[in-house]
Motif scaffolding. Sequence first.
Motif, PDB file in Angstrom:
ATOM      1  N   LEU A   1     -25.837   0.801   7.981  1.00 10.16           N
ATOM      2  CA  LEU A   1     -25.812   0.062   6.724  1.00 10.16           C
ATOM      3  C   LEU A   1     -27.220  -0.100   6.172  1.00 10.16           C
ATOM      4  O   LEU A   1     -28.186  -0.244   6.925  1.00 10.16           O
ATOM      5  N   LYS A   2     -27.318  -0.101   4.843  1.00 11.08           N
ATOM      6  CA  LYS A   2     -28.608  -0.245   4.174  1.00 11.08           C
ATOM      7  C   LYS A   2     -28.565  -1.413   3.207  1.00 11.08           C
ATOM      8  O   LYS A   2     -27.528  -1.690   2.593  1.00 11.08           O
ATOM      9  N   THR A   3     -29.699  -2.079   3.083  1.00 14.18           N
ATOM     10  CA  THR A   3     -29.777  -3.214   2.163  1.00 14.18           C
ATOM     11  C   THR A   3     -29.606  -2.767   0.714  1.00 14.18           C
ATOM     12  O   THR A   3     -28.988  -3.460  -0.097  1.00 14.18           O
ATOM     13  N   SER A   4     -30.138  -1.601   0.369  1.00 17.43           N
ATOM     14  CA  SER A   4     -30.029  -1.109  -1.001  1.00 17.43           C
ATOM     15  C   SER A   4     -28.560  -0.883  -1.387  1.00 17.43           C
ATOM     16  O   SER A   4     -28.144  -1.186  -2.514  1.00 17.43           O
ATOM     17  N   THR A   5     -27.776  -0.362  -0.437  1.00 14.36           N
ATOM     18  CA  THR A   5     -26.350  -0.156  -0.711  1.00 14.36           C
ATOM     19  C   THR A   5     -25.638  -1.491  -0.941  1.00 14.36           C
ATOM     20  O   THR A   5     -24.794  -1.622  -1.832  1.00 14.36           O
ATOM     21  N   PHE A   6     -25.974  -2.489  -0.133  1.00 13.30           N
ATOM     22  CA  PHE A   6     -25.359  -3.801  -0.298  1.00 13.30           C
ATOM     23  C   PHE A   6     -25.691  -4.397  -1.660  1.00 13.30           C
ATOM     24  O   PHE A   6     -24.832  -4.982  -2.331  1.00 13.30           O
ATOM     25  N   LEU A   7     -26.936  -4.273  -2.099  1.00 10.86           N
ATOM     26  CA  LEU A   7     -27.329  -4.839  -3.392  1.00 10.86           C
ATOM     27  C   LEU A   7     -26.602  -4.144  -4.539  1.00 10.86           C
ATOM     28  O   LEU A   7     -26.206  -4.795  -5.511  1.00 10.86           O
ATOM     29  N   GLU A   8     -26.412  -2.820  -4.441  1.00 11.63           N
ATOM     30  CA  GLU A   8     -25.653  -2.116  -5.478  1.00 11.63           C
ATOM     31  C   GLU A   8     -24.204  -2.575  -5.519  1.00 11.63           C
ATOM     32  O   GLU A   8     -23.630  -2.804  -6.595  1.00 11.63           O
ATOM     33  N   GLU A   9     -23.603  -2.704  -4.334  1.00 13.33           N
ATOM     34  CA  GLU A   9     -22.210  -3.156  -4.290  1.00 13.33           C
ATOM     35  C   GLU A   9     -22.082  -4.605  -4.748  1.00 13.33           C
ATOM     36  O   GLU A   9     -21.079  -4.990  -5.374  1.00 13.33           O
ATOM     37  N   CYS A  10     -23.085  -5.401  -4.450  1.00 11.69           N
ATOM     38  CA  CYS A  10     -23.069  -6.794  -4.883  1.00 11.69           C
ATOM     39  C   CYS A  10     -23.109  -6.883  -6.411  1.00 11.69           C
ATOM     40  O   CYS A  10     -22.416  -7.711  -7.016  1.00 11.69           O
ATOM     41  N   GLU A  11     -23.894  -6.046  -7.035  1.00  8.10           N
ATOM     42  CA  GLU A  11     -23.964  -6.042  -8.504  1.00  8.10           C
ATOM     43  C   GLU A  11     -22.615  -5.640  -9.105  1.00  8.10           C
ATOM     44  O   GLU A  11     -22.150  -6.249 -10.088  1.00  8.10           O
ATOM     45  N   LEU A  12     -21.961  -4.638  -8.533  1.00  6.42           N
ATOM     46  CA  LEU A  12     -20.643  -4.232  -9.014  1.00  6.42           C
ATOM     47  C   LEU A  12     -19.610  -5.343  -8.819  1.00  6.42           C
ATOM     48  O   LEU A  12     -18.747  -5.567  -9.683  1.00  6.42           O
ATOM     49  N   LEU A  13     -19.715  -6.048  -7.689  1.00  6.04           N
ATOM     50  CA  LEU A  13     -18.779  -7.139  -7.417  1.00  6.04           C
ATOM     51  C   LEU A  13     -18.943  -8.273  -8.427  1.00  6.04           C
ATOM     52  O   LEU A  13     -17.955  -8.800  -8.949  1.00  6.04           O
TER      53      LEU A  13
END
Length: 402
Positions: free
Chosen positions: A17-29
């Motif tokens: 898992l990567k922090t950058s991926t989480f931040l992108e998914e968080c923005e979409l959420l």
Amino acid sequence: MNLVVTYRPPPSSQNGLKTSTFLEECELLLDALNEIPGKLLILGDLNIHFDSPSRYDVARIMNLLRTARLIQYVSSPTHRGGHILDVAIAREDENLLCSVQIDPCLLSDHYTISCRIQSKKQTLQSKPTLFRKFCNLDNQRFSADLSSKLSGVQMTDDLNKFISDADNIIKCVLDEHAPICSRKSMTRHRPKWYTDDVDAARREKRRAERKWRKALRLNPASDPLPYHEAKTLVASAVSDSKQAYYHDIFERSSPKDMFKAVNELLNKNKRVLPNAESSVELASAFCSFFTDKVRNIRKCIDDLNVHASVLGLVSAKPNTKLSSFNLVTFSNLEDIIRKVPDKTCSLDPLPTWLLKKRILVFMPIILETVNSSLESGHYKPKGGRNTLIGQHLLGLHYAHSN
């Protein structure tokens, strides 16, 4: 209110898992949640050190929250390591959270977050309901009164008057034997699987909770085990009730009802009306859709007839005319009435199930009405064409295809 519970596993080389991926998914959420009507509350463990605002991931997610007009209410450490890892996020203009309290927990390395939500309890509204006590109906006396009074109704040239007189007699007899009653009922939403066992388990849980909280004021170390056991019993009762309800549906339902139940379980029953600036425009769009559909069907039929006539496939029309209808017999009409579903409109003089139950009493009137209409070939009742129609959208595909 929309409650969202999230958990973000800490990134590692093992899970990839990567922090950058989480931040992108968080923005979409967050973008998706802002489109849902209702208040919003986000709870969970994000495994981000919110106590270190200078870090890149913290600054990025705080910027996303500010853009979405959200506030992170937890300001005290929620982990034994002294960091703020757990969040309670709500919109800044909704004033949803009154207070947020952090309590150390002996069973976990994370602390307990207690939030007090500011929300008004929905008041139950009462509405008057009209009904008849058919269970107290004396069937023999009811049938006898109907037979004696309907026998006096004579067929005349005015079919409308004949039907009106029969309807008035039926209503008067029904009002005499099963008068209309009125009562006020509370509009309380209960799921279809809600049973008396679930209700009893919930009452027991509330009793145990009140008893435990009362003891907690006297002794902070009071045993919460009875309350937790009551909660477990409620969850078990709800689970058993749901399983029994849906198992019964799948056992005795048709494929159509089965798919309907599956869609309900998967939350796929949401139907959204097409975009329109006004209700008039939306109604006009529906009207145009069905009008064009009928026009296209007629055009296809005409084209087929023209094509068949060109190829010489259409035979000459017989020189016959429809001058009369065959009259309906007693047995045929009785068989038709018994096969119709028990659907009733509130404007009907009596329910369909009661008509079918006492069909022999009503058959002379119905048979006379049907055959008189067939003999004259003309039937336009003044009041018999009125009905109440409820809206029920079966599908909204006119915007996609014909």
